[in-house]
Enzyme design. Structure first.
Site, PDB file in Angstrom:
ATOM      1  N   THR A 132       7.737  47.273  76.455  1.00 44.31           N
ATOM      2  CA  THR A 132       8.212  48.174  75.394  1.00 44.31           C
ATOM      3  C   THR A 132       7.444  49.492  75.385  1.00 44.31           C
ATOM      4  O   THR A 132       6.292  49.547  75.839  1.00 44.31           O
ATOM      5  CB  THR A 132       8.025  47.469  74.026  1.00 44.31           C
ATOM      6  OG1 THR A 132       8.163  48.426  72.991  1.00 44.31           O
ATOM      7  CG2 THR A 132       6.641  46.835  73.889  1.00 44.31           C
ATOM      8  N   ASP A 133       8.068  50.527  74.827  1.00 38.38           N
ATOM      9  CA  ASP A 133       7.364  51.817  74.680  1.00 38.38           C
ATOM     10  C   ASP A 133       6.257  51.729  73.629  1.00 38.38           C
ATOM     11  O   ASP A 133       5.403  52.613  73.556  1.00 38.38           O
ATOM     12  CB  ASP A 133       8.355  52.941  74.326  1.00 38.38           C
ATOM     13  CG  ASP A 133       9.108  52.725  73.014  1.00 38.38           C
ATOM     14  OD1 ASP A 133       8.972  51.647  72.407  1.00 38.38           O
ATOM     15  OD2 ASP A 133       9.844  53.646  72.601  1.00 38.38           O
ATOM     16  N   GLU A 134       6.276  50.658  72.812  1.00 32.66           N
ATOM     17  CA  GLU A 134       5.311  50.571  71.707  1.00 32.66           C
ATOM     18  C   GLU A 134       3.875  50.422  72.209  1.00 32.66           C
ATOM     19  O   GLU A 134       2.931  50.667  71.465  1.00 32.66           O
ATOM     20  CB  GLU A 134       5.698  49.437  70.748  1.00 32.66           C
ATOM     21  CG  GLU A 134       7.096  49.657  70.204  1.00 32.66           C
ATOM     22  CD  GLU A 134       7.501  48.781  69.035  1.00 32.66           C
ATOM     23  OE1 GLU A 134       6.629  48.337  68.288  1.00 32.66           O
ATOM     24  OE2 GLU A 134       8.716  48.550  68.885  1.00 32.66           O
ATOM     25  N   TYR A 157       2.051  43.054  67.616  1.00 35.40           N
ATOM     26  CA  TYR A 157       3.128  42.948  68.622  1.00 35.40           C
ATOM     27  C   TYR A 157       2.829  43.847  69.821  1.00 35.40           C
ATOM     28  O   TYR A 157       2.790  43.378  70.972  1.00 35.40           O
ATOM     29  CB  TYR A 157       4.480  43.327  68.006  1.00 35.40           C
ATOM     30  CG  TYR A 157       5.565  43.608  69.036  1.00 35.40           C
ATOM     31  CD1 TYR A 157       6.004  42.602  69.903  1.00 35.40           C
ATOM     32  CD2 TYR A 157       6.132  44.882  69.170  1.00 35.40           C
ATOM     33  CE1 TYR A 157       6.986  42.867  70.867  1.00 35.40           C
ATOM     34  CE2 TYR A 157       7.115  45.145  70.130  1.00 35.40           C
ATOM     35  CZ  TYR A 157       7.532  44.131  70.971  1.00 35.40           C
ATOM     36  OH  TYR A 157       8.488  44.390  71.918  1.00 35.40           O
ATOM     37  N   LYS A 161       1.945  42.926  73.776  1.00 33.49           N
ATOM     38  CA  LYS A 161       2.750  43.384  74.921  1.00 33.49           C
ATOM     39  C   LYS A 161       1.871  44.204  75.877  1.00 33.49           C
ATOM     40  O   LYS A 161       1.985  44.079  77.098  1.00 33.49           O
ATOM     41  CB  LYS A 161       3.944  44.232  74.448  1.00 33.49           C
ATOM     42  CG  LYS A 161       5.039  43.471  73.729  1.00 33.49           C
ATOM     43  CD  LYS A 161       5.740  42.409  74.560  1.00 33.49           C
ATOM     44  CE  LYS A 161       6.608  42.951  75.669  1.00 33.49           C
ATOM     45  NZ  LYS A 161       7.407  41.877  76.336  1.00 33.49           N
TER      46      LYS A 161
HETATM   47  P1  NAD Z   1      14.426  38.597  70.948  1.00 32.97           P
HETATM   48  O1  NAD Z   1      13.391  38.283  69.923  1.00 32.97           O
HETATM   49  O2  NAD Z   1      15.826  38.876  70.510  1.00 32.97           O
HETATM   50  O3  NAD Z   1      14.509  37.420  72.024  1.00 32.97           O
HETATM   51  C1  NAD Z   1      13.375  36.794  72.532  1.00 32.97           C
HETATM   52  C2  NAD Z   1      13.828  35.518  73.224  1.00 32.97           C
HETATM   53  O4  NAD Z   1      12.655  34.874  73.755  1.00 32.97           O
HETATM   54  C3  NAD Z   1      14.494  34.502  72.274  1.00 32.97           C
HETATM   55  O5  NAD Z   1      15.651  33.975  72.870  1.00 32.97           O
HETATM   56  C4  NAD Z   1      13.435  33.425  72.092  1.00 32.97           C
HETATM   57  O6  NAD Z   1      13.978  32.130  71.851  1.00 32.97           O
HETATM   58  C5  NAD Z   1      12.700  33.476  73.435  1.00 32.97           C
HETATM   59  N1  NAD Z   1      11.326  32.985  73.326  1.00 32.97           N
HETATM   60  C6  NAD Z   1      10.410  33.329  72.380  1.00 32.97           C
HETATM   61  N2  NAD Z   1       9.271  32.639  72.586  1.00 32.97           N
HETATM   62  C7  NAD Z   1       9.469  31.857  73.687  1.00 32.97           C
HETATM   63  C8  NAD Z   1       8.644  30.939  74.397  1.00 32.97           C
HETATM   64  N3  NAD Z   1       7.402  30.669  73.976  1.00 32.97           N
HETATM   65  N4  NAD Z   1       9.162  30.339  75.485  1.00 32.97           N
HETATM   66  C9  NAD Z   1      10.424  30.606  75.908  1.00 32.97           C
HETATM   67  N5  NAD Z   1      11.250  31.444  75.251  1.00 32.97           N
HETATM   68  C10 NAD Z   1      10.769  32.072  74.158  1.00 32.97           C
HETATM   69  O7  NAD Z   1      13.813  39.819  71.767  1.00 32.97           O
HETATM   70  P2  NAD Z   1      14.554  41.064  72.427  1.00 32.97           P
HETATM   71  O8  NAD Z   1      14.676  42.129  71.417  1.00 32.97           O
HETATM   72  O9  NAD Z   1      15.739  40.608  73.171  1.00 32.97           O
HETATM   73  O10 NAD Z   1      13.421  41.531  73.466  1.00 32.97           O
HETATM   74  C11 NAD Z   1      13.356  40.967  74.775  1.00 32.97           C
HETATM   75  C12 NAD Z   1      12.210  41.600  75.519  1.00 32.97           C
HETATM   76  O11 NAD Z   1      12.378  43.012  75.581  1.00 32.97           O
HETATM   77  C13 NAD Z   1      10.852  41.366  74.844  1.00 32.97           C
HETATM   78  O12 NAD Z   1       9.903  41.125  75.848  1.00 32.97           O
HETATM   79  C14 NAD Z   1      10.577  42.677  74.119  1.00 32.97           C
HETATM   80  O13 NAD Z   1       9.186  42.905  74.019  1.00 32.97           O
HETATM   81  C15 NAD Z   1      11.249  43.671  75.049  1.00 32.97           C
HETATM   82  N6  NAD Z   1      11.748  44.908  74.412  1.00 32.97           N
HETATM   83  C16 NAD Z   1      12.544  44.852  73.296  1.00 32.97           C
HETATM   84  C17 NAD Z   1      13.037  46.022  72.739  1.00 32.97           C
HETATM   85  C18 NAD Z   1      13.966  46.011  71.540  1.00 32.97           C
HETATM   86  O14 NAD Z   1      14.333  47.080  71.037  1.00 32.97           O
HETATM   87  N7  NAD Z   1      14.406  44.858  71.059  1.00 32.97           N
HETATM   88  C19 NAD Z   1      12.722  47.251  73.318  1.00 32.97           C
HETATM   89  C20 NAD Z   1      11.900  47.278  74.460  1.00 32.97           C
HETATM   90  C21 NAD Z   1      11.432  46.092  75.004  1.00 32.97           C
HETATM   91  P1  TYD Z   2      12.538  47.653  63.922  1.00 30.60           P
HETATM   92  O1  TYD Z   2      14.000  47.527  64.097  1.00 30.60           O
HETATM   93  O2  TYD Z   2      11.768  46.538  63.312  1.00 30.60           O
HETATM   94  O3  TYD Z   2      11.929  48.051  65.340  1.00 30.60           O
HETATM   95  P2  TYD Z   2      10.419  48.571  65.731  1.00 30.60           P
HETATM   96  O4  TYD Z   2       9.520  48.327  64.579  1.00 30.60           O
HETATM   97  O5  TYD Z   2      10.097  47.702  66.896  1.00 30.60           O
HETATM   98  O6  TYD Z   2      10.579  50.021  66.064  1.00 30.60           O
HETATM   99  O7  TYD Z   2      12.268  48.934  63.035  1.00 30.60           O
HETATM  100  C1  TYD Z   2      12.773  50.210  63.400  1.00 30.60           C
HETATM  101  C2  TYD Z   2      12.266  51.216  62.377  1.00 30.60           C
HETATM  102  O8  TYD Z   2      12.872  50.938  61.120  1.00 30.60           O
HETATM  103  C3  TYD Z   2      10.774  51.135  62.140  1.00 30.60           C
HETATM  104  O9  TYD Z   2      10.295  52.451  61.895  1.00 30.60           O
HETATM  105  C4  TYD Z   2      10.636  50.298  60.884  1.00 30.60           C
HETATM  106  C5  TYD Z   2      11.897  50.652  60.111  1.00 30.60           C
HETATM  107  N1  TYD Z   2      12.491  49.579  59.280  1.00 30.60           N
HETATM  108  C6  TYD Z   2      12.873  49.865  57.961  1.00 30.60           C
HETATM  109  O10 TYD Z   2      12.709  50.991  57.460  1.00 30.60           O
HETATM  110  N2  TYD Z   2      13.448  48.859  57.244  1.00 30.60           N
HETATM  111  C7  TYD Z   2      13.656  47.611  57.756  1.00 30.60           C
HETATM  112  O11 TYD Z   2      14.160  46.709  57.026  1.00 30.60           O
HETATM  113  C8  TYD Z   2      13.251  47.338  59.098  1.00 30.60           C
HETATM  114  C9  TYD Z   2      13.440  45.978  59.697  1.00 30.60           C
HETATM  115  C10 TYD Z   2      12.682  48.371  59.829  1.00 30.60           C
END
Ligand code: NAD
Ligand code: TYD
Length: 351
Positions: A132-134, A157, A161
């Site tokens: 992630t960019d975070e 988090y 990562k």
């Molecule tokens: P998500 O939370 O929707 O899905 C995570 C999946 O991992 C779930 O299906 C969960 O059951 C599985 N999981 C969790 N713990 C596990 C374990 N111990 N063993 C096996 N499986 C397990 O997450 P997402 O949003 O789809 O993100 C997927 C990946 O992409 C993550 O690594 C996250 O850090 C990265 N990412 C997410 C975003 C975003 O905006 N959501 C952006 C950049 C990177």
């Molecule tokens: P989120 O979707 O949790 O992603 P991330 O924290 O990984 O960027 O949140 C996106 C942005 O929205 C973040 O600045 C937190 C804010 N946020 C709210 O204002 N209200 C909410 O209920 C949630 C879940 C997030």
């Protein structure tokens, strides 16, 4: 037939990656390993679950014995690792869970890969780590994250990562494992679990519930359509040189409050409400602890070197996403369980 292990394939992004690979590459056997935590949902993959090149395995990446057996049984040719705890607010309530899955789980996979691939003998698979960019921390009003930006995570988090990214690079440098890492900005789209900002807001607007905006809503995120992320992973997996990193993002920055106002406007239209009706639900709540101000990705390297570009304008992608959630009511109702609601009661404290 190449055997590819995709971890976390029942989650939001993972399900899009699994779908893309299963449909596009009939020469790959895709194994989806997922623990099915609250965020994992096999309903996300209903359309491909019976394909001959798809296998689901329920399991925990933290269980090193299980992982080691799984790798020696299947001798995977490559791993695309997405399994993670992914929600910042949950990481504030329970940091250790994030250390276990995101750090220990990743190291377990690396150890198992190192054992079956034995890179020193020239036999090497590819370990693709989805990050992630975070990890880069937070930006002020200007500037963008590049691949050279120093890591500076602030939430449990992002710290977990960042740590996993360091381990993946360390296994490349120390054990010669073929690795690639990508760091992507915030995703949105279908199958997004409704605890994250966009799907939670859609769910609440639909049900005329308050839309919780943390602080003043001035934080900025850089949003990318999830299918564009999956396409980027495909390109990087197949084309990137070993040991490289790519940032993925769509040059699409929005303050949270502007994004929610746009979403309210779209929802008013789709739900035949008077303009301004949904925006009345906006409720400013207590800010998130350690809330990063701004994320913004420079994806020039990926665009120039590997030719990837995002396919959708944000307004179009958001409208598509709203339409998907409105026409998949059953999915949405099934994931919004009692436990989920209980967890969120604490987050709704009005300021
Ligand atoms: P998500 O939370 O929707 O899905 C995570 C999946 O991992 C779930 O299906 C969960 O059951 C599985 N999981 C969790 N713990 C596990 C374990 N111990 N063993 C096996 N499986 C397990 O997450 P997402 O949003 O789809 O993100 C997927 C990946 O992409 C993550 O690594 C996250 O850090 C990265 N990412 C997410 C975003 C975003 O905006 N959501 C952006 C950049 C990177
Ligand atoms: P989120 O979707 O949790 O992603 P991330 O924290 O990984 O960027 O949140 C996106 C942005 O929205 C973040 O600045 C937190 C804010 N946020 C709210 O204002 N209200 C909410 O209920 C949630 C879940 C997030």
């Amino acid at each position: 037939m190449k055997k590819i292990l995709i971890t976390g394939g029942a989650g939001f992004i993972g399900s899009h990656v699994v779908r893309l690979f299963v449909n596009k590459y009939s020469g790959y056997q895709i194994f989806n390993l997922d623990k099915l935590t609250y965020a994992g949902n096999l309903a996300n993959l209903k359309d491909i679950e019976n394909k001959p090149n798809y296998t689901f395995i329920k399991g925990d990446i933290v269980d090193s014995e299980f992982i080691s057996k799984l790798f020696s049984e299947h001798k995977f040719d490559a791993v695309i690792h997405l399994a993670a705890e992914s929600h910042v607010d949950r990481s504030i309530s329970n940091p250790l869970e994030f250390v276990m899955t995101n750090v220990i789980g990743t190291v377990n996979l690396l150890n198992a890969a190192k054992t079956i691939w034995q890179p020193s003998t020239g036999n090497n698979g590819r370990f693709y780590h989805v990050s992630t960019d975070e990890v880069y921390g937070t930006l002020g009003e200007t500037g963008l994250f590049t691949e050279a930006t120093a890591y500076d995570p602030h939430s449990p988090y992002s710290a977990s990562k960042a740590s996993s990214d360091h381990f993946v690079r360390a296994y490349h440098d120390t054990f010669r494992i073929d690795i690639v890492i990508s760091n992507c900005s915030n995703n949105y789209g279908s199958y997004h679990f409704p605890e994250k900002l966009i799907p939670l807001s859609i769910y609440n607007i639909k049900n005329s519930k308050p839309i919780p905006v943390y602080g003043k809503g001035e934080n900025i995120r850089d949003w990318l359509f999830v299918e564009d992320h999956a396409r980027a992973i495909d390109v990087i997996f197949h084309k990137a040189k070993s040991g490289t990193t790519y940032n993925i993002g769509g040059h699409n920055e929005w303050t949270n409050i502007d994004l929610i106002r746009l979403l309210c406007k779209i929802m008013d239209k789709k739900l035949n409400r008077a303009e301004g009706e949904s925006a009345k639900l906006i409720t400013f709540v207590k800010d998130r602890a350690g809330h990063d101000l701004r994320y913004a990705i420079d994806s020039t390297k990926l665009q120039k070197e590997l030719g990837w570009t995002p396919s959708l304008q944000f307004e179009e992608g958001l409208e598509k996403t709203v339409e998907w959630f409105l026409s998949n009511e059953e999915w949405l109702n099934n994931v919004t369980s009692g436990e989920y609601k209980k967890y969120y009661e604490e987050q709704y404290t009005k300021r």
